[in-house]
Design a protein around this motif. Structure first.
Motif, PDB file in Angstrom:
ATOM      1  N   ARG A   4     -15.762  10.648 -58.704  1.00 37.27           N
ATOM      2  CA  ARG A   4     -16.525   9.668 -57.927  1.00 37.27           C
ATOM      3  C   ARG A   4     -16.270   9.954 -56.457  1.00 37.27           C
ATOM      4  N   LEU A   5     -17.311  10.358 -55.747  1.00 33.91           N
ATOM      5  CA  LEU A   5     -17.188  10.750 -54.346  1.00 33.91           C
ATOM      6  C   LEU A   5     -16.751   9.571 -53.485  1.00 33.91           C
ATOM      7  N   ILE A   6     -15.744   9.820 -52.633  1.00 35.36           N
ATOM      8  CA  ILE A   6     -15.258   8.807 -51.699  1.00 35.36           C
ATOM      9  C   ILE A   6     -15.598   9.194 -50.267  1.00 35.36           C
ATOM     10  N   LEU A   7     -15.348  10.456 -49.906  1.00 37.31           N
ATOM     11  CA  LEU A   7     -15.563  10.927 -48.532  1.00 37.31           C
ATOM     12  C   LEU A   7     -16.085  12.354 -48.569  1.00 37.31           C
ATOM     13  N   GLU A   8     -17.092  12.623 -47.743  1.00 36.49           N
ATOM     14  CA  GLU A   8     -17.602  13.989 -47.625  1.00 36.49           C
ATOM     15  C   GLU A   8     -17.847  14.300 -46.162  1.00 36.49           C
ATOM     16  N   THR A   9     -17.177  15.329 -45.668  1.00 39.52           N
ATOM     17  CA  THR A   9     -17.374  15.844 -44.321  1.00 39.52           C
ATOM     18  C   THR A   9     -17.567  17.361 -44.458  1.00 39.52           C
ATOM     19  N   PRO A  10     -17.925  18.059 -43.384  1.00 37.48           N
ATOM     20  CA  PRO A  10     -18.041  19.519 -43.495  1.00 37.48           C
ATOM     21  C   PRO A  10     -16.711  20.198 -43.862  1.00 37.48           C
ATOM     22  N   ASP A  11     -15.582  19.555 -43.543  1.00 39.57           N
ATOM     23  CA  ASP A  11     -14.268  20.154 -43.784  1.00 39.57           C
ATOM     24  C   ASP A  11     -13.583  19.677 -45.056  1.00 39.57           C
ATOM     25  N   LEU A  12     -14.017  18.542 -45.583  1.00 40.66           N
ATOM     26  CA  LEU A  12     -13.232  17.874 -46.611  1.00 40.66           C
ATOM     27  C   LEU A  12     -14.117  17.064 -47.543  1.00 40.66           C
ATOM     28  N   LEU A  13     -13.801  17.149 -48.828  1.00 39.48           N
ATOM     29  CA  LEU A  13     -14.455  16.318 -49.818  1.00 39.48           C
ATOM     30  C   LEU A  13     -13.346  15.629 -50.598  1.00 39.48           C
ATOM     31  N   ILE A  14     -13.382  14.303 -50.663  1.00 34.23           N
ATOM     32  CA  ILE A  14     -12.366  13.554 -51.403  1.00 34.23           C
ATOM     33  C   ILE A  14     -13.063  12.733 -52.465  1.00 34.23           C
ATOM     34  N   SER A  15     -12.596  12.898 -53.698  1.00 34.73           N
ATOM     35  CA  SER A  15     -13.160  12.178 -54.837  1.00 34.73           C
ATOM     36  C   SER A  15     -12.037  11.549 -55.634  1.00 34.73           C
ATOM     37  N   HIS A  16     -12.409  10.533 -56.403  1.00 35.57           N
ATOM     38  CA  HIS A  16     -11.463   9.951 -57.352  1.00 35.57           C
ATOM     39  C   HIS A  16     -11.801  10.510 -58.723  1.00 35.57           C
ATOM     40  N   ASP A  17     -10.830  11.151 -59.351  1.00 39.80           N
ATOM     41  CA  ASP A  17     -10.986  11.647 -60.712  1.00 39.80           C
ATOM     42  C   ASP A  17     -10.726  10.449 -61.620  1.00 39.80           C
TER      43      ASP A  17
END
Length: 141
Positions: A4-17
């Protein structure tokens, strides 16, 4: 992994598994010490909103890695530990020149436990096997 996507930037993608209940952090592009610290601050901000005991830190998408683990990074990991992080699986970028110094620093860090890997599958498997010790009925570390 069901992410589940939480944050998306050109440098970083943070998701909750959601299956494993951990944060999956995927680094992208080129990084130096300054950009790596900025990403670490973003990770910490997300971690405060979505606390969990584990992070799968994937640097396999990093091109031209020019940052390495420093004392600042160790303090950052200790801050995450204080917020609840217990285990981090760190997948190195291909051809990572800072591997030896980073490995040397990681071996002295026991809280949180940080293990380094060359591939995502092995890191994923290791992180799945990590269990929090029970401190009695209904209590965890």
């Amino acid at each position: 992994m069901l992410l589940r996507l939480i944050l998306e930037t050109p440098d970083l993608l943070i998701s909750h598994d959601t299956v494993n209940d951990w944060l999956y952090v995927s680094w992208q592009g080129s990084h130096n010490q300054e950009s790596a610290r900025a990403c670490c601050r973003q990770i910490q901000a997300v971690f405060q909103q979505y606390p969990t005991s584990k992070i799968l830190n994937d640097n396999s998408g990093v091109l031209n890695p020019n940052a390495q683990l420093t004392e600042w990074g160790l303090r950052w990991l200790q801050e995450l530990y204080a917020l609840g992080l217990r285990y981090m699986a760190w997948v190195y970028a291909p051809n990572y020149p800072g591997r030896s110094p980073s490995d040397a620093l990681v071996q002295y860090l026991d809280k949180p436990v940080v293990a380094t890997f060359d591939d995502l599958a092995t890191a994923h498997d290791w992180l799945q096997r990590q269990r929090l010790p029970s401190l009695g009925p209904g209590r965890w570390e």
